[in-house]
Write a protein that holds these residues in place. Sequence first.
Motif, PDB file in Angstrom:
ATOM      1  N   ASP A 142      -4.985   8.461   2.078  1.00  0.00           N
ATOM      2  CA  ASP A 142      -6.002   8.592   1.026  1.00  0.00           C
ATOM      3  C   ASP A 142      -6.090   7.337   0.162  1.00  0.00           C
ATOM      4  O   ASP A 142      -7.180   6.924  -0.234  1.00  0.00           O
ATOM      5  CB  ASP A 142      -5.720   9.821   0.165  1.00  0.00           C
ATOM      6  CG  ASP A 142      -5.864  11.119   0.942  1.00  0.00           C
ATOM      7  OD1 ASP A 142      -6.471  11.103   2.045  1.00  0.00           O
ATOM      8  OD2 ASP A 142      -5.349  12.153   0.464  1.00  0.00           O
ATOM      9  N   HIS A 143      -4.940   6.725  -0.082  1.00  0.00           N
ATOM     10  CA  HIS A 143      -4.922   5.467  -0.850  1.00  0.00           C
ATOM     11  C   HIS A 143      -5.709   4.382  -0.105  1.00  0.00           C
ATOM     12  O   HIS A 143      -6.508   3.654  -0.712  1.00  0.00           O
ATOM     13  CB  HIS A 143      -3.473   5.024  -1.082  1.00  0.00           C
ATOM     14  CG  HIS A 143      -3.348   3.680  -1.700  1.00  0.00           C
ATOM     15  ND1 HIS A 143      -3.632   3.433  -3.026  1.00  0.00           N
ATOM     16  CD2 HIS A 143      -2.989   2.477  -1.166  1.00  0.00           C
ATOM     17  CE1 HIS A 143      -3.451   2.135  -3.284  1.00  0.00           C
ATOM     18  NE2 HIS A 143      -3.059   1.544  -2.170  1.00  0.00           N
TER      19      HIS A 143
ATOM     20  N   GLU B 118      -9.552   4.695  -0.147  1.00  0.00           N
ATOM     21  CA  GLU B 118     -10.227   4.310  -1.394  1.00  0.00           C
ATOM     22  C   GLU B 118     -10.854   2.925  -1.300  1.00  0.00           C
ATOM     23  O   GLU B 118     -11.790   2.620  -2.027  1.00  0.00           O
ATOM     24  CB  GLU B 118      -9.237   4.343  -2.567  1.00  0.00           C
ATOM     25  CG  GLU B 118      -8.794   5.729  -2.952  1.00  0.00           C
ATOM     26  CD  GLU B 118      -7.699   5.720  -4.004  1.00  0.00           C
ATOM     27  OE1 GLU B 118      -7.354   4.629  -4.533  1.00  0.00           O
ATOM     28  OE2 GLU B 118      -7.171   6.808  -4.305  1.00  0.00           O
TER      29      GLU B 118
ATOM     30  N   ASP C 224       0.823  -1.208   0.000  1.00  0.00           N
ATOM     31  CA  ASP C 224       0.000   0.000   0.000  1.00  0.00           C
ATOM     32  C   ASP C 224       0.860   1.262   0.000  1.00  0.00           C
ATOM     33  O   ASP C 224       0.547   2.232  -0.702  1.00  0.00           O
ATOM     34  CB  ASP C 224      -0.955   0.004   1.199  1.00  0.00           C
ATOM     35  CG  ASP C 224      -2.133  -0.938   0.996  1.00  0.00           C
ATOM     36  OD1 ASP C 224      -2.643  -1.028  -0.138  1.00  0.00           O
ATOM     37  OD2 ASP C 224      -2.547  -1.585   1.975  1.00  0.00           O
TER      38      ASP C 224
ATOM     39  N   ASP D  71       2.274   1.636  -3.481  1.00  0.00           N
ATOM     40  CA  ASP D  71       1.246   2.120  -4.401  1.00  0.00           C
ATOM     41  C   ASP D  71       0.954   3.602  -4.184  1.00  0.00           C
ATOM     42  O   ASP D  71       0.653   4.331  -5.129  1.00  0.00           O
ATOM     43  CB  ASP D  71      -0.055   1.320  -4.245  1.00  0.00           C
ATOM     44  CG  ASP D  71       0.070  -0.118  -4.719  1.00  0.00           C
ATOM     45  OD1 ASP D  71       1.068  -0.453  -5.399  1.00  0.00           O
ATOM     46  OD2 ASP D  71      -0.839  -0.925  -4.407  1.00  0.00           O
ATOM     47  N   ALA D  72       1.025   4.047  -2.935  1.00  0.00           N
ATOM     48  CA  ALA D  72       0.660   5.421  -2.597  1.00  0.00           C
ATOM     49  C   ALA D  72       1.779   6.428  -2.869  1.00  0.00           C
ATOM     50  O   ALA D  72       1.530   7.508  -3.400  1.00  0.00           O
ATOM     51  CB  ALA D  72       0.242   5.504  -1.130  1.00  0.00           C
TER      52      ALA D  72
END
Length: 186
Positions: A68-69, A72, A40, A43-44
């Motif tokens: 925020d990621h 989602e 994560d 990805d962020a």
Amino acid sequence: QLVAEPMTLTKALEEYTRYKSDEGVSDKDVAKRIAKLRKDLSDAIGEHKLKHVPLADITRADANAFRDHLLERMQPNSVLRNVAVVKAAVNYVIKEHSLTIPNVFNGLKIKGAGASVEDRHPLTDEHIAIATPCYQDDPLAWALFVTLIDTGARLSEIVGLEVQDVDLQERSITIRPNSIRGLKTK
């Protein structure tokens, strides 16, 4: 003179994983959770920041991007728990390595996180009336159902009771961590 490699988020998570494993937490559980967090974070904020950028150069914007990621695809309370692990890992290395940097994961605002009036309501009489026929014909299921209604305990707390947790004389149970399961909350 050799210069020590800077502390990175990847290194912080690795050290924290070892620390938690040494504390008696299952290696597999910790490693699995940290691996998901690493994915994560990658990805962020990107794999490069995760592996190569010094922890001192990770910004609040990066922490917010991570939050925020997660938002989602997760509920706010789940995001809060995941951010707390990263925050704990960073706090751990800051303390252990005497770093003088702020933890950008501290105090992140996560809208909607925390307990609310809507979280866990007791079963209403209407819910009990609807569910009762489903359990009445099976003595074990009925005993569990009645115990859940009467105590307000979690299902895992009831099915995880041990003999010493049940007092037949007092007609009571004691909910505490035992060899079958721990407790989710105090």
